[in-house]
Design an enzyme around this catalytic site. Sequence first.
Site, mmCIF file in Angstrom:
data_model
loop_
_atom_site.group_PDB
_atom_site.id
_atom_site.type_symbol
_atom_site.label_atom_id
_atom_site.label_comp_id
_atom_site.label_asym_id
_atom_site.label_seq_id
_atom_site.Cartn_x
_atom_site.Cartn_y
_atom_site.Cartn_z
ATOM 1 N N ASP A 281 45.888 35.351 40.270
ATOM 2 C CA ASP A 281 46.071 33.933 39.920
ATOM 3 C C ASP A 281 47.074 33.311 40.897
ATOM 4 O O ASP A 281 48.110 33.904 41.211
ATOM 5 C CB ASP A 281 46.581 33.798 38.480
ATOM 6 C CG ASP A 281 46.458 32.377 37.962
ATOM 7 O OD1 ASP A 281 45.638 32.134 37.056
ATOM 8 O OD2 ASP A 281 47.199 31.483 38.471
ATOM 9 N N ILE A 282 46.756 32.097 41.352
ATOM 10 C CA ILE A 282 47.591 31.432 42.366
ATOM 11 C C ILE A 282 48.947 30.990 41.788
ATOM 12 O O ILE A 282 49.917 30.838 42.537
ATOM 13 C CB ILE A 282 46.821 30.235 42.982
ATOM 14 C CG1 ILE A 282 47.336 29.913 44.372
ATOM 15 C CG2 ILE A 282 46.856 29.020 42.073
ATOM 16 C CD1 ILE A 282 46.436 28.962 45.142
ATOM 17 N N ASN B 244 40.941 31.055 27.762
ATOM 18 C CA ASN B 244 41.054 29.649 27.388
ATOM 19 C C ASN B 244 39.661 29.022 27.408
ATOM 20 O O ASN B 244 38.903 29.218 28.356
ATOM 21 C CB ASN B 244 41.966 28.920 28.371
ATOM 22 C CG ASN B 244 43.408 29.425 28.306
ATOM 23 O OD1 ASN B 244 43.876 29.839 27.252
ATOM 24 N ND2 ASN B 244 44.105 29.403 29.432
ATOM 25 N N GLY C 58 42.781 24.669 26.442
ATOM 26 C CA GLY C 58 43.583 24.636 27.668
ATOM 27 C C GLY C 58 42.850 25.114 28.902
ATOM 28 O O GLY C 58 43.478 25.459 29.908
ATOM 29 N N HIS D 12 36.454 32.621 32.670
ATOM 30 C CA HIS D 12 37.367 33.590 33.264
ATOM 31 C C HIS D 12 38.262 34.209 32.211
ATOM 32 O O HIS D 12 38.633 33.559 31.231
ATOM 33 C CB HIS D 12 38.222 32.959 34.372
ATOM 34 C CG HIS D 12 38.907 31.688 33.966
ATOM 35 N ND1 HIS D 12 38.264 30.475 33.905
ATOM 36 C CD2 HIS D 12 40.191 31.440 33.580
ATOM 37 C CE1 HIS D 12 39.120 29.535 33.508
ATOM 38 N NE2 HIS D 12 40.292 30.109 33.300
ATOM 39 N N LEU D 13 38.616 35.458 32.428
ATOM 40 C CA LEU D 13 39.593 36.157 31.602
ATOM 41 C C LEU D 13 40.888 36.199 32.386
ATOM 42 O O LEU D 13 40.877 36.492 33.584
ATOM 43 C CB LEU D 13 39.151 37.603 31.340
ATOM 44 C CG LEU D 13 38.157 37.884 30.202
ATOM 45 C CD1 LEU D 13 36.856 37.121 30.400
ATOM 46 C CD2 LEU D 13 37.888 39.378 30.098
ATOM 47 N N HIS D 14 42.008 35.881 31.716
ATOM 48 C CA HIS D 14 43.328 36.106 32.308
ATOM 49 C C HIS D 14 43.797 37.480 31.840
ATOM 50 O O HIS D 14 43.781 37.750 30.629
ATOM 51 C CB HIS D 14 44.356 35.092 31.783
ATOM 52 C CG HIS D 14 44.101 33.660 32.151
ATOM 53 N ND1 HIS D 14 44.796 33.017 33.147
ATOM 54 C CD2 HIS D 14 43.258 32.729 31.635
ATOM 55 C CE1 HIS D 14 44.397 31.754 33.235
ATOM 56 N NE2 HIS D 14 43.461 31.549 32.321
HETATM 57 P P1 AMP Z 1 42.603 28.013 32.860
HETATM 58 O O1 AMP Z 1 43.714 27.025 32.726
HETATM 59 O O2 AMP Z 1 42.496 29.012 31.735
HETATM 60 O O3 AMP Z 1 41.278 27.330 33.140
HETATM 61 O O4 AMP Z 1 42.965 28.907 34.111
HETATM 62 C C1 AMP Z 1 42.745 28.513 35.425
HETATM 63 C C2 AMP Z 1 43.660 29.356 36.268
HETATM 64 O O5 AMP Z 1 43.198 29.267 37.602
HETATM 65 C C3 AMP Z 1 45.126 28.920 36.284
HETATM 66 O O6 AMP Z 1 45.956 29.982 35.789
HETATM 67 C C4 AMP Z 1 45.405 28.606 37.750
HETATM 68 O O7 AMP Z 1 46.689 29.008 38.165
HETATM 69 C C5 AMP Z 1 44.308 29.399 38.444
HETATM 70 N N1 AMP Z 1 43.904 28.904 39.766
HETATM 71 C C6 AMP Z 1 43.638 27.620 40.115
HETATM 72 N N2 AMP Z 1 43.270 27.555 41.414
HETATM 73 C C7 AMP Z 1 43.311 28.827 41.877
HETATM 74 C C8 AMP Z 1 43.056 29.421 43.153
HETATM 75 N N3 AMP Z 1 42.665 28.682 44.207
HETATM 76 N N4 AMP Z 1 43.218 30.757 43.297
HETATM 77 C C9 AMP Z 1 43.619 31.505 42.238
HETATM 78 N N5 AMP Z 1 43.851 31.006 41.016
HETATM 79 C C10 AMP Z 1 43.718 29.693 40.839
#
Ligand code: AMP
Length: 136
Positions: A53-54, A109, A115, A122-124
């Site tokens: 995650d960025i 999410n 959120g 995606h899974l965190h």
């Molecule tokens: P969500 O809020 O559950 O939709 O999670 C989206 C996630 O994507 C967030 O934790 C962001 O930090 C992550 N994210 C957004 N852009 C990028 C990227 N270019 N590379 C890696 N992670 C990203």
Amino acid sequence: MNKDLSARSILARVLEVAMYTGHAMSCLFCKIVEGSIPSTAVFQDDLVYAFADIGPKAPVHVLIVPREHIGSVKEAGKDKRALLGHLLWIAAEIAREKKLDKGYRIVVNTGEDGGQTVDHLHLHLLGGRMLTWPPG
Ligand code: AMP
Ligand code: ZN
């Protein structure tokens, strides 16, 4: 093979490719999966791509996404049950590989109230520190 059936399956495949191409042009995680936006790979197979995650919210913060575009678990049909199970299994495998022996959290999410900010399922995987509960 039955001619009607094969024509139908070709049409289905053409529609699938057209939909994929459409998503790949507009969806951030489709672009990451196909490599046009860079990411730090953590794991990949034919179904799944996992990357850092960025904006990490914990020492370990990995996103696990299906290669195919699915908006969220809300949009995942019955035919995606095995894929959903595979995503969860891969998250647990990455946690083992990262030695998160004290525990971790897997978060999905979903939708506006959940959120979700990127509309590609995606899974965190979060770990490496004590996580509080309940989330905000
Ligand atoms: P969500 O809020 O559950 O939709 O999670 C989206 C996630 O994507 C967030 O934790 C962001 O930090 C992550 N994210 C957004 N852009 C990028 C990227 N270019 N590379 C890696 N992670 C990203
Ligand atoms: Zn996508």
